[in-house]
Design a protein around this motif. Structure first.
Motif, PDB file in Angstrom:
ATOM      1  N   ASP A   4      -2.358  25.092 -13.053  1.00  0.00           N
ATOM      2  CA  ASP A   4      -1.859  25.967 -14.107  1.00  0.00           C
ATOM      3  C   ASP A   4      -2.288  27.418 -13.869  1.00  0.00           C
ATOM      4  OD1 ASP A   4      -0.665  23.842 -15.353  1.00  0.00           O
ATOM      5  OD2 ASP A   4      -2.231  23.557 -16.864  1.00  0.00           O
ATOM      6  N   THR A   6      -3.091  28.818 -10.980  1.00  0.00           N
ATOM      7  CA  THR A   6      -2.369  29.335  -9.818  1.00  0.00           C
ATOM      8  C   THR A   6      -0.942  29.708 -10.186  1.00  0.00           C
ATOM      9  OG1 THR A   6      -3.701  27.979  -8.313  1.00  0.00           O
ATOM     10  CG2 THR A   6      -1.598  28.812  -7.473  1.00  0.00           C
ATOM     11  N   GLU A   7      -0.283  28.840 -10.945  1.00  0.00           N
ATOM     12  CA  GLU A   7       1.086  29.121 -11.378  1.00  0.00           C
ATOM     13  C   GLU A   7       1.131  30.375 -12.237  1.00  0.00           C
ATOM     14  OE1 GLU A   7       4.725  26.917 -13.848  1.00  0.00           O
ATOM     15  OE2 GLU A   7       2.918  25.815 -13.279  1.00  0.00           O
ATOM     16  N   ASN A  46      -6.821  31.912  -5.530  1.00  0.00           N
ATOM     17  CA  ASN A  46      -5.370  32.016  -5.721  1.00  0.00           C
ATOM     18  C   ASN A  46      -4.737  33.071  -4.813  1.00  0.00           C
ATOM     19  OD1 ASN A  46      -5.102  30.082  -7.815  1.00  0.00           O
ATOM     20  ND2 ASN A  46      -5.893  31.560  -9.307  1.00  0.00           N
ATOM     21  N   ASP A  49      -1.411  32.275  -2.673  1.00  0.00           N
ATOM     22  CA  ASP A  49      -0.178  32.151  -3.451  1.00  0.00           C
ATOM     23  C   ASP A  49       0.238  33.488  -4.053  1.00  0.00           C
ATOM     24  OD1 ASP A  49       0.360  29.089  -3.561  1.00  0.00           O
ATOM     25  OD2 ASP A  49      -1.763  29.264  -4.008  1.00  0.00           O
TER      26      ASP A  49
END
Length: 217
Positions: A4, A6-7, A46, A49
């Motif tokens: 969550d 990272t998103e 993170n 990404d």
């Protein structure tokens, strides 16, 4: 990091850069005019990404201009650190722009003199042949691109040597620096001040941060 988080980080950097692009467009500018970017992440785990989304935003902008290849189109110089951001904020970015008169230095291959860029950015951007904005430097061994060990003072010395090499290639020097920021993981204010004093007369802004790229100190 959690999936969550990272998103959320990826969504936030994409949204932030869209907001930056909109703000620039209102002034007749685009992401192609950005010459320096500060990138702050709550969690550097993170980074991969977030970096992919960062690359995508700039690549799309450059594809709309004269240079379709990001690495051939003068991307901005950049610094990236972890920072204790406000609740719910995973990523923060700010940029500096100039519409014209910019030259970029991009180190593309392994050598003895300075580390290769480890992200989609330039080592330095020079504005109108007078003011150089150099990207952040960590204590890497240039030929191997591995972190140098040893004391914090030794590591800081390597960072300053790399910065001096990049500035020298741009016909500038640390002696003529106007602004100097040193990010340190953990306590190291006094050591950083002493290291800077041996390299330049410019008083550094020393900032303690939770983490730096590649686990640098």
């Amino acid at each position: 990091p959690s999936a969550d988080a990272t998103e959320a980080a990826v969504a936030q950097i994409a949204a932030a850069l869209r907001d930056v692009a909109d703000a620039l467009a209102s002034r007749g500018l685009t992401l192609r005019d950005v010459f320096f970017a500060h990138l702050y992440l709550r969690d550097l785990a993170n980074f991969e990404d977030v970096n992919a989304a960062y690359v995508a935003a700039f690549r799309a902008s450059f594809a709309e201009g004269d240079g379709p290849a990001l690495h051939g189109a003068r991307p901005p110089s950049r610094s990236c650190v972890a920072a204790p951001l406000p609740p719910g904020v995973e990523v923060l970015v700010d940029v500096e722009c100039a519409p014209a008169g910019r030259e970029a230095l991009y180190v593309r291959s392994l050598s003895e003199w300075a580390p290769v860029c480890i992200g989609p950015y330039c080592q330095a951007n020079t504005l109108r042949g007078a003011l150089v904005f150099a990207a952040g430097q960590i204590h890497l061994d240039p030929p191997t691109m591995t972190l140098e060990g040893g004391s914090l003072a030794k590591n800081l010395g390597s960072c300053f040597r790399h910065a001096a090499s990049v500035l020298g290639a741009c016909h500038a020097s640390l002696d003529a620096s106007l602004s100097l920021v040193v990010y340190v993981v953990g306590p190291g204010f006094a050591t950083a001040r002493r290291a800077a004093a041996r390299r330049t007369a410019t008083a550094p802004l020393v900032v303690e941060v939770p983490a730096l790229p590649m686990g640098a100190r």
